[in-house]
Design a protein around this motif. Structure first.
Motif, PDB file in Angstrom:
ATOM      1  N   GLY A 103      14.137   1.573 -20.946  1.00 29.96           N
ATOM      2  CA  GLY A 103      14.824  -0.039 -20.932  1.00 29.96           C
ATOM      3  C   GLY A 103      16.902  -0.143 -20.839  1.00 29.96           C
ATOM      4  N   HIS A 148      19.384  -0.519 -18.432  1.00 32.44           N
ATOM      5  CA  HIS A 148      19.564  -2.084 -18.459  1.00 32.44           C
ATOM      6  C   HIS A 148      21.326  -1.576 -18.645  1.00 32.44           C
ATOM      7  CE1 HIS A 148      21.930  -5.462 -20.534  1.00 32.44           C
ATOM      8  NE2 HIS A 148      21.019  -5.838 -19.865  1.00 32.44           N
ATOM      9  N   ALA A 177      14.245   1.484 -13.010  1.00 35.27           N
ATOM     10  CA  ALA A 177      13.589   0.197 -12.861  1.00 35.27           C
ATOM     11  C   ALA A 177      11.904   0.263 -12.910  1.00 35.27           C
ATOM     12  CB  ALA A 177      14.265  -1.423 -12.592  1.00 35.27           C
ATOM     13  N   SER A 202      10.081  -2.545 -14.690  1.00 38.64           N
ATOM     14  CA  SER A 202      10.475  -3.876 -15.489  1.00 38.64           C
ATOM     15  C   SER A 202      10.727  -4.696 -14.129  1.00 38.64           C
ATOM     16  CB  SER A 202      11.576  -3.037 -15.856  1.00 38.64           C
ATOM     17  OG  SER A 202      12.403  -4.290 -16.863  1.00 38.64           O
ATOM     18  N   SER A 203      10.262  -5.349 -13.420  1.00 38.27           N
ATOM     19  CA  SER A 203      10.636  -6.018 -12.653  1.00 38.27           C
ATOM     20  C   SER A 203      12.221  -6.942 -12.562  1.00 38.27           C
ATOM     21  CB  SER A 203       9.311  -6.723 -11.934  1.00 38.27           C
ATOM     22  OG  SER A 203       9.438  -8.235 -13.684  1.00 38.27           O
ATOM     23  N   HIS A 204      12.424  -7.662 -13.744  1.00 39.83           N
ATOM     24  CA  HIS A 204      13.349  -8.577 -13.962  1.00 39.83           C
ATOM     25  C   HIS A 204      15.034  -7.194 -13.958  1.00 39.83           C
ATOM     26  CE1 HIS A 204      15.908 -10.818 -17.100  1.00 39.83           C
ATOM     27  NE2 HIS A 204      16.583  -9.610 -17.129  1.00 39.83           N
ATOM     28  N   LEU A 205      14.993  -6.093 -14.332  1.00 39.50           N
ATOM     29  CA  LEU A 205      15.817  -4.953 -14.480  1.00 39.50           C
ATOM     30  C   LEU A 205      16.208  -4.621 -12.735  1.00 39.50           C
ATOM     31  CD1 LEU A 205      15.622  -2.427 -17.428  1.00 39.50           C
ATOM     32  CD2 LEU A 205      16.593  -4.550 -17.120  1.00 39.50           C
ATOM     33  N   SER A 251      11.457  -5.595 -26.285  1.00 36.28           N
ATOM     34  CA  SER A 251      11.857  -6.237 -24.641  1.00 36.28           C
ATOM     35  C   SER A 251      13.130  -7.267 -24.003  1.00 36.28           C
ATOM     36  CB  SER A 251      10.289  -6.786 -25.153  1.00 36.28           C
ATOM     37  OG  SER A 251       9.315  -5.913 -25.196  1.00 36.28           O
ATOM     38  N   THR A 291      13.950  -5.898 -20.909  1.00 39.30           N
ATOM     39  CA  THR A 291      13.234  -5.490 -19.897  1.00 39.30           C
ATOM     40  C   THR A 291      12.558  -6.514 -19.056  1.00 39.30           C
ATOM     41  OG1 THR A 291      11.816  -4.530 -21.484  1.00 39.30           O
ATOM     42  CG2 THR A 291      13.127  -3.215 -20.567  1.00 39.30           C
ATOM     43  N   ASP A 292      12.063  -6.835 -20.391  1.00 41.86           N
ATOM     44  CA  ASP A 292      10.773  -8.170 -20.117  1.00 41.86           C
ATOM     45  C   ASP A 292      11.527  -9.584 -20.868  1.00 41.86           C
ATOM     46  OD1 ASP A 292       8.303 -10.107 -19.562  1.00 41.86           O
ATOM     47  OD2 ASP A 292       6.972  -8.844 -20.370  1.00 41.86           O
TER      48      ASP A 292
END
Length: 415
Positions: A195, A199, A228, A233-236, A49, A52-53
């Motif tokens: 993921g 990325h 994403a 995945s809000s981060h990506l 992760s 992705t997180d």
């Protein structure tokens, strides 16, 4: 502990850990075995992760570390500390990440696990990048790649390739960064991890943006953003949206840039790149009051100092304050380095020209304009070179992965 084997698994939340304050050693053997498996699964989930997180990765690694300490599982404790180091360093939290790396290295020395030692080298290279030592990071990564076997797990190799891309970019090695980005995408395909593929497309898009291959940048970043969204995945998603805002702005697609910022960058920025992208969108949208708010929400430059300078200069110029605009532009000009993204360098010279013109300094304005024209010509040549190289890299990638839909203009979410 084989994290690669456990990579597809989520933690088994039904496996109980030890009672608070109790030692696993006092439990029946089956409880100790379950606790060990629980720690390994949590650590493995933290590892997969990282991109992705990151926050979830830190939580999972910390829970695994607590279990490992109570149960006295040295391998799990070492791997958990290493995952925490990687997670914090990826997030740019240098002090905490460095502290966990020191702890992890001490624990790894007690193991006979070369894979853990190699990942610690990845973490050291990342630490050096965060310390603004990209040349040292590059040396560390080269040693690692030379000294590791071809059988090293692909997911581990991805960490190396991704960090290598950033090291080359930080040193202004544009073509090397592009090659490393495509290598990272190829490795991500081998892992079969959506993921990592998402990325990798974001990393590739960022490099293409820095090279002003705007068509390639937008294609990669749009795919990363859509991927994403599909995997949640809000981060990506935020990372891809921030770079896509800047790419669309550079192409003159103001409507798309501002829509992206409103939809995908709500709330406070979570990185310098997001702060700059949000500020740029606000500037384009005529919301001058929100520009400084966006920049102040993430005060660390993190390599975005020149972008901050020209955005502030544009804002001051639009507000009828050419003297303040000139001061901002000059600070940006002084901060230019070979690693400065060419688009930012051109922007700072352009606004410097505008500020000097507004103040009646024709000689200074002409000099700034000459510098801008020179950089613009160099950038056009670099963009053409990037397009040519990208075609070559993509042909090679398609030979290795005949169904590599990423470079065919779409992102397939199938596994």
């Amino acid at each position: 502990m084989n994290a690669e084997r456990l990579a597809p698994l989520k933690p088994n939340l039904s496996v109980p850990g030890p009672r608070p304050g109790a030692s696993v050693a006092t439990h029946p053997a089956v409880d100790e075995h379950q606790a060990r498996l629980r720690a390994e699964e949590l650590q493995a989930w933290a590892y997969v992760s990282l991109y992705t997180d990151p926050k979830g990765a830190r939580r999972s690694a910390r829970a695994a570390l607590d279990l490992a300490r109570v149960g006295r599982f040295p391998a799990s404790e070492a791997w958990s500390a290493l995952s925490l180091a990687l997670a914090y360093l990826h997030a740019g939290v240098l002090a905490t990440g460095s502290a966990w790396l020191t702890r992890a290295e001490a624990l790894i020395m007690q193991l006979e696990d070369p894979r853990a030692a190699w990942l610690a080298a990845d973490a050291r290279a990342l630490q050096m990048l965060r310390q603004d030592r990209p040349d040292d990071a590059l040396i560390e990564l080269m040693r690692l790649m030379i000294g590791t076997p071809d059988t090293r797990p692909a997911r581990d190799c991805y960490i190396t390739a991704s960090t290598l891309t950033n090291a080359h970019a930080a040193l202004g090695h544009a073509e090397e960064a592009l090659g490393a980005a495509y290598r990272a995408l190829s490795i991500a395909r081998r892992t079969r991890s959506m993921g990592l593929r998402i990325h990798a497309m974001g990393v590739l898009g960022r490099v293409q943006l820095d090279l002003c291959n705007l068509e390639g940048a937008c294609l990669a970043l749009e795919q990363s953003l859509e991927g994403a969204r599909r995997i949640g995945s809000s981060h990506l998603g935020r990372a891809a949206a921030a770079d896509l805002v800047r790419a669309c702005s550079a192409r003159g697609n103001i409507e798309r840039a501002t829509e992206l910022a409103r939809r995908h960058l709500p709330g406070a920025p979570r990185s310098a790149r997001q702060a700059v992208a949000l500020a740029q969108a606000c500037l384009l949208d005529g919301r001058g009051a929100e520009v400084e708010t966006a920049l102040a929400a993430w005060p660390k430059d993190d390599g975005c100092g020149v972008a901050r300078a020209w955005i502030r200069a544009r804002l001051r110029l639009a507000s009828g304050e050419p003297e303040k605009a000139l001061a901002c532009a000059l600070s940006g000009e002084r901060a230019l380095t070979p690693a400065t993204p060419p688009l930012d360098a051109i922007e700072v010279l352009s606004v410097l020209n505008a500020a000097l013109t507004a103040l009646g300094d024709r000689s200074g304005a002409a000099k700034a304009e000459a510098g801008r024209v020179e950089r613009q010509a160099a950038l056009a040549a670099a963009a053409q070179r990037a397009q040519t190289l990208s075609q070559q890299f993509e042909e090679t990638l398609l030979q290795a992965h005949p169904v590599c839909c990423e470079v065919a203009g779409r992102l397939c979410v199938t596994n």
